[in-house]
Design a protein around this motif. Structure first.
Motif, PDB file in Angstrom:
ATOM      1  N   ALA A  97       0.843  -1.197   0.000  1.00 48.12           N
ATOM      2  CA  ALA A  97       0.000   0.000   0.000  1.00 48.12           C
ATOM      3  C   ALA A  97       0.875   1.243   0.000  1.00 48.12           C
ATOM      4  O   ALA A  97       1.872   1.312   0.710  1.00 48.12           O
ATOM      5  N   LEU A  98       0.482   2.203  -0.799  1.00 42.68           N
ATOM      6  CA  LEU A  98       1.158   3.491  -0.864  1.00 42.68           C
ATOM      7  C   LEU A  98       0.072   4.550  -0.663  1.00 42.68           C
ATOM      8  O   LEU A  98      -0.934   4.540  -1.354  1.00 42.68           O
ATOM      9  N   THR A  99       0.270   5.417   0.325  1.00 39.44           N
ATOM     10  CA  THR A  99      -0.684   6.484   0.608  1.00 39.44           C
ATOM     11  C   THR A  99      -0.010   7.806   0.304  1.00 39.44           C
ATOM     12  O   THR A  99       1.147   8.016   0.683  1.00 39.44           O
ATOM     13  N   CYS A 100      -0.722   8.701  -0.390  1.00 36.27           N
ATOM     14  CA  CYS A 100      -0.138   9.986  -0.733  1.00 36.27           C
ATOM     15  C   CYS A 100      -1.182  11.088  -0.686  1.00 36.27           C
ATOM     16  O   CYS A 100      -2.375  10.833  -0.825  1.00 36.27           O
ATOM     17  N   SER A 101      -0.705  12.305  -0.482  1.00 37.64           N
ATOM     18  CA  SER A 101      -1.543  13.505  -0.559  1.00 37.64           C
ATOM     19  C   SER A 101      -1.013  14.350  -1.697  1.00 37.64           C
ATOM     20  O   SER A 101       0.178  14.677  -1.734  1.00 37.64           O
ATOM     21  N   VAL A 102      -1.900  14.694  -2.615  1.00 37.29           N
ATOM     22  CA  VAL A 102      -1.509  15.439  -3.806  1.00 37.29           C
ATOM     23  C   VAL A 102      -2.409  16.663  -3.924  1.00 37.29           C
ATOM     24  O   VAL A 102      -3.631  16.559  -3.785  1.00 37.29           O
ATOM     25  N   SER A 103      -1.810  17.808  -4.185  1.00 38.91           N
ATOM     26  CA  SER A 103      -2.564  19.049  -4.362  1.00 38.91           C
ATOM     27  C   SER A 103      -3.077  19.105  -5.795  1.00 38.91           C
ATOM     28  O   SER A 103      -2.291  19.199  -6.734  1.00 38.91           O
ATOM     29  N   MET A 104      -4.418  19.022  -5.946  1.00 36.88           N
ATOM     30  CA  MET A 104      -4.995  19.017  -7.287  1.00 36.88           C
ATOM     31  C   MET A 104      -6.467  19.388  -7.250  1.00 36.88           C
ATOM     32  O   MET A 104      -7.099  19.381  -6.198  1.00 36.88           O
ATOM     33  N   THR A 105      -6.994  19.705  -8.419  1.00 38.47           N
ATOM     34  CA  THR A 105      -8.422  19.989  -8.563  1.00 38.47           C
ATOM     35  C   THR A 105      -9.168  18.659  -8.730  1.00 38.47           C
ATOM     36  O   THR A 105      -8.541  17.604  -8.922  1.00 38.47           O
ATOM     37  N   ALA A 106     -10.485  18.707  -8.699  1.00 38.34           N
ATOM     38  CA  ALA A 106     -11.288  17.491  -8.881  1.00 38.34           C
ATOM     39  C   ALA A 106     -11.053  16.881 -10.261  1.00 38.34           C
ATOM     40  O   ALA A 106     -10.954  15.656 -10.395  1.00 38.34           O
ATOM     41  N   ASP A 107     -10.952  17.715 -11.281  1.00 37.25           N
ATOM     42  CA  ASP A 107     -10.698  17.203 -12.633  1.00 37.25           C
ATOM     43  C   ASP A 107      -9.327  16.534 -12.723  1.00 37.25           C
ATOM     44  O   ASP A 107      -9.177  15.489 -13.344  1.00 37.25           O
ATOM     45  N   GLU A 108      -8.334  17.160 -12.102  1.00 36.28           N
ATOM     46  CA  GLU A 108      -6.994  16.570 -12.092  1.00 36.28           C
ATOM     47  C   GLU A 108      -6.981  15.259 -11.318  1.00 36.28           C
ATOM     48  O   GLU A 108      -6.243  14.338 -11.672  1.00 36.28           O
ATOM     49  N   ALA A 109      -7.799  15.157 -10.275  1.00 33.94           N
ATOM     50  CA  ALA A 109      -7.853  13.931  -9.472  1.00 33.94           C
ATOM     51  C   ALA A 109      -8.344  12.757 -10.307  1.00 33.94           C
ATOM     52  O   ALA A 109      -7.809  11.648 -10.208  1.00 33.94           O
ATOM     53  N   GLU A 110      -9.324  12.970 -11.143  1.00 34.17           N
ATOM     54  CA  GLU A 110      -9.816  11.901 -12.016  1.00 34.17           C
ATOM     55  C   GLU A 110      -8.740  11.458 -12.994  1.00 34.17           C
ATOM     56  O   GLU A 110      -8.528  10.262 -13.203  1.00 34.17           O
ATOM     57  N   ALA A 111      -8.042  12.418 -13.593  1.00 38.99           N
ATOM     58  CA  ALA A 111      -6.959  12.090 -14.531  1.00 38.99           C
ATOM     59  C   ALA A 111      -5.820  11.381 -13.809  1.00 38.99           C
ATOM     60  O   ALA A 111      -5.211  10.447 -14.352  1.00 38.99           O
ATOM     61  N   PHE A 112      -5.525  11.806 -12.582  1.00 43.75           N
ATOM     62  CA  PHE A 112      -4.481  11.198 -11.767  1.00 43.75           C
ATOM     63  C   PHE A 112      -4.798   9.725 -11.508  1.00 43.75           C
ATOM     64  O   PHE A 112      -3.940   8.855 -11.676  1.00 43.75           O
ATOM     65  N   GLN A 113      -6.031   9.438 -11.125  1.00 40.10           N
ATOM     66  CA  GLN A 113      -6.434   8.056 -10.852  1.00 40.10           C
ATOM     67  C   GLN A 113      -6.339   7.202 -12.112  1.00 40.10           C
ATOM     68  O   GLN A 113      -5.842   6.072 -12.070  1.00 40.10           O
TER      69      GLN A 113
END
Length: 90
Positions: free
Chosen positions: A59-75
């Motif tokens: 498991a890897l847990t991270c906090s990333v500063s992003m918008t909701a749209d960026e979060a979908e692309a990130f996933q």
């Protein structure tokens, strides 16, 4: 008891969004995800890894500063890595 509050989705503001990424292939799988996170540069604010010998997944847990749209692309971007089993925001 838990209380759920419906909040409007703000797609334009950056906030810290936490994700848990489950990988296979031990340290090699984690390092592939870490390399992808490194490409995000200073947007990654924290990261913790749990790799255990003899366990099938890490498991890897991270906090990333992003918008909701960026979060979908990130996933979507992380799910494209062959060793990633799941990407769960929380």
């Amino acid at each position: 008891m838990s209380i759920t509050i419906d909040r409007p989705a703000f797609t334009g503001s950056r906030i810290l969004r936490k994700h848990t990424i489950i990988t296979t292939h031990g340290m090699d799988g984690v390092l592939l995800v870490a390399a992808e996170l490194r490409a995000c540069g200073p947007l990654v604010k924290e990261m913790a890894v749990d790799v255990r010998e003899g366990v099938g997944c890490s498991a890897l847990t991270c906090s990333v500063s992003m918008t909701a749209d960026e979060a979908e692309a990130f996933q979507t971007r992380l799910r494209a890595i062959p060793t990633v089993e799941s990407v769960d925001p929380y």
